[in-house]
Structure formats: C-alpha cells, structure tokens
Design a protein around this motif. Sequence first.
Motif, PDB file in Angstrom:
ATOM      1  N   LEU A  21      76.549  49.937  21.935  1.00 11.85           N
ATOM      2  CA  LEU A  21      77.928  49.876  22.436  1.00 11.85           C
ATOM      3  C   LEU A  21      78.523  48.703  21.610  1.00 11.85           C
ATOM      4  CD1 LEU A  21      77.096  50.320  26.127  1.00 11.85           C
ATOM      5  CD2 LEU A  21      77.833  51.894  24.494  1.00 11.85           C
ATOM      6  N   TYR A  22      77.915  48.095  20.628  1.00 13.08           N
ATOM      7  CA  TYR A  22      78.873  47.029  19.763  1.00 13.08           C
ATOM      8  C   TYR A  22      79.615  47.620  18.541  1.00 13.08           C
ATOM      9  CZ  TYR A  22      75.597  43.463  21.807  1.00 13.08           C
ATOM     10  OH  TYR A  22      74.884  42.578  22.724  1.00 13.08           O
ATOM     11  N   PRO A  23      80.485  46.965  18.114  1.00 19.87           N
ATOM     12  CA  PRO A  23      81.349  47.458  17.226  1.00 19.87           C
ATOM     13  C   PRO A  23      80.375  48.142  16.101  1.00 19.87           C
ATOM     14  CG  PRO A  23      82.320  45.540  17.762  1.00 19.87           C
ATOM     15  CD  PRO A  23      80.820  45.765  18.510  1.00 19.87           C
ATOM     16  N   ASP A  24      79.629  47.583  15.653  1.00 20.80           N
ATOM     17  CA  ASP A  24      78.821  48.066  14.206  1.00 20.80           C
ATOM     18  C   ASP A  24      77.255  47.995  14.437  1.00 20.80           C
ATOM     19  OD1 ASP A  24      77.788  48.518  11.867  1.00 20.80           O
ATOM     20  OD2 ASP A  24      79.040  46.855  10.999  1.00 20.80           O
ATOM     21  N   PRO A  25      76.727  48.779  15.255  1.00 25.71           N
ATOM     22  CA  PRO A  25      75.366  49.013  15.441  1.00 25.71           C
ATOM     23  C   PRO A  25      74.250  48.543  14.282  1.00 25.71           C
ATOM     24  CG  PRO A  25      76.520  50.613  16.859  1.00 25.71           C
ATOM     25  CD  PRO A  25      77.394  50.008  15.706  1.00 25.71           C
ATOM     26  N   PRO A  26      74.530  49.686  13.113  1.00 24.47           N
ATOM     27  CA  PRO A  26      73.834  49.066  12.035  1.00 24.47           C
ATOM     28  C   PRO A  26      73.505  47.772  11.632  1.00 24.47           C
ATOM     29  CG  PRO A  26      74.954  51.277  11.714  1.00 24.47           C
ATOM     30  CD  PRO A  26      75.730  50.512  13.075  1.00 24.47           C
ATOM     31  N   ALA A  27      74.793  47.043  11.486  1.00 20.11           N
ATOM     32  CA  ALA A  27      74.978  45.860  11.480  1.00 20.11           C
ATOM     33  C   ALA A  27      74.090  44.717  12.104  1.00 20.11           C
ATOM     34  CB  ALA A  27      76.214  45.121  11.364  1.00 20.11           C
ATOM     35  N   LEU A  28      74.006  45.131  13.684  1.00 20.84           N
ATOM     36  CA  LEU A  28      73.203  44.474  14.452  1.00 20.84           C
ATOM     37  C   LEU A  28      71.753  44.586  14.409  1.00 20.84           C
ATOM     38  CD1 LEU A  28      73.910  42.699  17.350  1.00 20.84           C
ATOM     39  CD2 LEU A  28      73.547  44.775  18.531  1.00 20.84           C
ATOM     40  N   ILE A  29      71.301  46.091  14.173  1.00 22.61           N
ATOM     41  CA  ILE A  29      70.052  46.271  13.832  1.00 22.61           C
ATOM     42  C   ILE A  29      69.725  45.559  12.837  1.00 22.61           C
ATOM     43  CG2 ILE A  29      68.323  48.182  13.289  1.00 22.61           C
ATOM     44  CD1 ILE A  29      70.326  49.798  15.063  1.00 22.61           C
ATOM     45  N   ALA A  30      70.429  45.464  11.757  1.00 26.90           N
ATOM     46  CA  ALA A  30      70.078  44.637  10.447  1.00 26.90           C
ATOM     47  C   ALA A  30      69.882  43.192  10.729  1.00 26.90           C
ATOM     48  CB  ALA A  30      71.214  44.872   9.397  1.00 26.90           C
ATOM     49  N   GLU A  31      70.629  42.514  11.588  1.00 27.19           N
ATOM     50  CA  GLU A  31      70.795  41.180  12.127  1.00 27.19           C
ATOM     51  C   GLU A  31      69.090  41.097  12.658  1.00 27.19           C
ATOM     52  OE1 GLU A  31      74.264  39.679  13.965  1.00 27.19           O
ATOM     53  OE2 GLU A  31      73.018  38.796  15.534  1.00 27.19           O
ATOM     54  N   CYS A  32      68.954  42.022  13.623  1.00 26.11           N
ATOM     55  CA  CYS A  32      67.686  41.801  14.383  1.00 26.11           C
ATOM     56  C   CYS A  32      66.618  41.964  13.390  1.00 26.11           C
ATOM     57  CB  CYS A  32      67.238  43.124  15.295  1.00 26.11           C
ATOM     58  SG  CYS A  32      68.505  43.015  16.546  1.00 26.11           S
ATOM     59  N   GLU A  33      66.476  42.518  12.669  1.00 27.11           N
ATOM     60  CA  GLU A  33      65.575  42.935  11.458  1.00 27.11           C
ATOM     61  C   GLU A  33      65.352  41.354  10.624  1.00 27.11           C
ATOM     62  OE1 GLU A  33      64.261  45.727  12.104  1.00 27.11           O
ATOM     63  OE2 GLU A  33      63.010  45.894  10.430  1.00 27.11           O
ATOM     64  N   TYR A  38      62.259  41.038  18.266  1.00 28.41           N
ATOM     65  CA  TYR A  38      61.896  42.723  18.874  1.00 28.41           C
ATOM     66  C   TYR A  38      63.047  42.705  19.827  1.00 28.41           C
ATOM     67  CZ  TYR A  38      57.096  42.051  17.368  1.00 28.41           C
ATOM     68  OH  TYR A  38      55.977  41.840  16.527  1.00 28.41           O
ATOM     69  N   THR A  39      63.789  44.071  19.574  1.00 30.35           N
ATOM     70  CA  THR A  39      64.861  44.633  20.362  1.00 30.35           C
ATOM     71  C   THR A  39      64.627  45.881  21.042  1.00 30.35           C
ATOM     72  OG1 THR A  39      66.389  42.998  19.142  1.00 30.35           O
ATOM     73  CG2 THR A  39      67.328  44.672  20.511  1.00 30.35           C
ATOM     74  N   LEU A  40      64.893  46.048  22.430  1.00 26.89           N
ATOM     75  CA  LEU A  40      64.725  47.160  22.817  1.00 26.89           C
ATOM     76  C   LEU A  40      66.355  47.677  23.195  1.00 26.89           C
ATOM     77  CD1 LEU A  40      62.985  49.531  24.083  1.00 26.89           C
ATOM     78  CD2 LEU A  40      63.439  48.789  26.406  1.00 26.89           C
ATOM     79  N   ALA A  41      66.565  48.939  22.368  1.00 25.35           N
ATOM     80  CA  ALA A  41      68.116  49.304  22.385  1.00 25.35           C
ATOM     81  C   ALA A  41      67.868  50.483  23.383  1.00 25.35           C
ATOM     82  CB  ALA A  41      68.166  49.930  20.971  1.00 25.35           C
ATOM     83  N   VAL A  42      68.641  50.104  24.669  1.00 20.05           N
ATOM     84  CA  VAL A  42      68.752  50.843  25.691  1.00 20.05           C
ATOM     85  C   VAL A  42      69.954  51.719  25.583  1.00 20.05           C
ATOM     86  CG1 VAL A  42      67.378  49.341  27.468  1.00 20.05           C
ATOM     87  CG2 VAL A  42      69.823  49.098  27.202  1.00 20.05           C
ATOM     88  N   GLY A 214      81.753  32.472  25.185  1.00 19.37           N
ATOM     89  CA  GLY A 214      82.860  33.247  25.036  1.00 19.37           C
ATOM     90  C   GLY A 214      83.072  34.345  24.369  1.00 19.37           C
ATOM     91  N   ARG A 215      81.977  34.961  23.989  1.00 19.63           N
ATOM     92  CA  ARG A 215      81.929  36.343  23.220  1.00 19.63           C
ATOM     93  C   ARG A 215      80.594  37.085  23.586  1.00 19.63           C
ATOM     94  NH1 ARG A 215      76.988  35.463  21.166  1.00 19.63           N
ATOM     95  NH2 ARG A 215      76.421  33.744  19.755  1.00 19.63           N
ATOM     96  N   PRO A 216      80.645  38.291  23.269  1.00 20.97           N
ATOM     97  CA  PRO A 216      79.800  39.239  23.885  1.00 20.97           C
ATOM     98  C   PRO A 216      78.240  38.569  23.403  1.00 20.97           C
ATOM     99  CG  PRO A 216      81.425  40.624  22.871  1.00 20.97           C
ATOM    100  CD  PRO A 216      81.719  39.295  22.643  1.00 20.97           C
ATOM    101  N   SER A 217      77.212  38.589  24.153  1.00 21.41           N
ATOM    102  CA  SER A 217      75.905  38.376  23.706  1.00 21.41           C
ATOM    103  C   SER A 217      75.136  39.069  22.721  1.00 21.41           C
ATOM    104  CB  SER A 217      74.800  38.326  24.969  1.00 21.41           C
ATOM    105  OG  SER A 217      75.353  37.601  26.064  1.00 21.41           O
ATOM    106  N   ARG A 218      74.313  38.556  21.938  1.00 20.67           N
ATOM    107  CA  ARG A 218      73.634  39.129  20.961  1.00 20.67           C
ATOM    108  C   ARG A 218      72.256  38.956  20.862  1.00 20.67           C
ATOM    109  NH1 ARG A 218      77.448  40.652  17.211  1.00 20.67           N
ATOM    110  NH2 ARG A 218      76.115  41.298  15.542  1.00 20.67           N
ATOM    111  N   PRO A 219      71.187  39.763  20.178  1.00 22.71           N
ATOM    112  CA  PRO A 219      69.899  39.231  20.291  1.00 22.71           C
ATOM    113  C   PRO A 219      69.638  37.875  19.742  1.00 22.71           C
ATOM    114  CG  PRO A 219      70.268  41.561  19.574  1.00 22.71           C
ATOM    115  CD  PRO A 219      71.780  41.010  19.760  1.00 22.71           C
TER     116      PRO A 219
END
Length: 258
Positions: A21-33, A38-42, A214-219
């Motif tokens: 539900l983030y604007p750029d999921p692949p970028a968020l996954i790359a950030e977690c990596e 460790y992130t559970l993508a519900v 003030g912005r959406p939380s991130r891992p």
Amino acid sequence: MNDSTFTASENLVDFHCHVDLYPDPPALIAECESHRIYTLAVTTTPKAWKQNLEWTKGSNFVRPALGLHPQLIAERAKELDDFERLLPTAKYVGEVGLDRSSSYSSSFDKQLEVFNHILNRCAAFGDKVLSLHSLRAATPVLDAMEQHLPPNRGQVVLHWFTGSKAEARRAVALGCYFSINAQMLNSTRTEIISMLPLDRLLTESDGPFTNHMGRPSRPSDMLSLARQLALARGVSVEQITSSVCENCEFLFDRQKNR
Ligand code: MN
C-alpha cells in the motif's frame, strides 16, 4: 538511517507492514533488504497475493502474508474461496481476524464465520504463522483460537493488541506473540506492554496506516520504536532488539526448536 547501527545478529523487525500500500513497494522492499529489517508484508485481500509473492521473491528479509482483512468482509467474504485456494502456497497468514468496532460490528457474524474457517484450514496445515487483527474483539479472537487452532498447529501474533490485562494474560497462556507499534506506546495502555514476556515481543509499523514524524511509518522506523519500547520496559535497547530479532527468527524459521 545509518547502516552501522546494525549488526548481523541484531536485525530490526517490522512484523506487520502493508508493503503493497506504499507508492513504491519494490523500493520499500529494497530498503528493508539494505537495512536488514525482517518484515512481514501483510495483505488485505487474496487478490494481492500473487503480486506480493513476486515482489518478495528474491528477498532475504521480507516475507509475504496471505490476508483477508476483517474490515473488508462485508464486501469481500466471497474471496474466502481464493484465500483457501492460495493457502497451500503461503507460510504466513495476515491480516486476518475480527473487528467489532462500531463501523464493522454489523459484519461481525460473517467475520466470525470466515475467521473460524481460516483458523481451521491453518490448523489442518499445522505450520502457519498468523498476524491477527483483534480490535474490540480480543476475547472472541482468543475464543476462536481456542476452538479452532490448537497451539501446536500454528503460531499466532496479535497485531496492535488493545485488549484488557486479563485478555493479555490469556493470550500469553495460549502462546501468542504480540507485535507492538508506536501508537500503542503513546496510548495509556503501556501497563499491558509491561506485562508481556520479552520472549513474545515483536515490533511493527502497521504502515502506511500509522504516522512517524508527520509521514507514513516505514520499517526503518523500527529502531526508534525499539528505543521507545526499551524505555517503556526499563531495559536496554540492545536487550529489546536482540529479543525481538530472536523472536522473529524463530517465527521466520519454524524448524528451530524453542
Ligand atoms: Mn494492518
């Protein structure tokens, strides 16, 4: 974030994040990596499963979970068939559960029917890890678990738990883990967080539905959360990050004994 904050033995954990539900999921996954989080993508509907599976395929840190959100049951109960068809391909299940808050209480009977069915199917597999929603419904969620998911047939994580002390004690006795977010620490219910065993604690962002500065939380906000949690528990941040990481590694790798 500074990469030097992390060591191989102390990865951060975001056990409930709506990555898709983030604007750029692949970028968020790359950030977690790159930050070793460790992130559970519900997910909220089985229709999202295929895409989430593809996005997370090469990831060492992000695992996808098959979901059917209780707040969507009024319109999407028929997607239970899709859910059931995909369940054999999913190790992690979520977001599923019950919601008895005023906006969703009218679908509660249907939610319960769907949730009981999901728990029965998970119990039949015996090795699923579930991230459960239980808003205003801690007791019915625990009742359903007791009836349909024996502790040796699956592992439950209660996401954003808002139940009472008695319900928390009951959940601990049933073997539940708890994923704690920053909103929970800012609420008046920190006494419940204090009574949960360290070996059952996880951290979560529940992003993008929660905010951080003030912005959406991130891992990547999980270090700041671990610091807050350490303060609330009166232990060091190292103690929190190492137990949360160990708890997550156990859930992400069920063959390890505990
Ligand atoms: Mn959620």
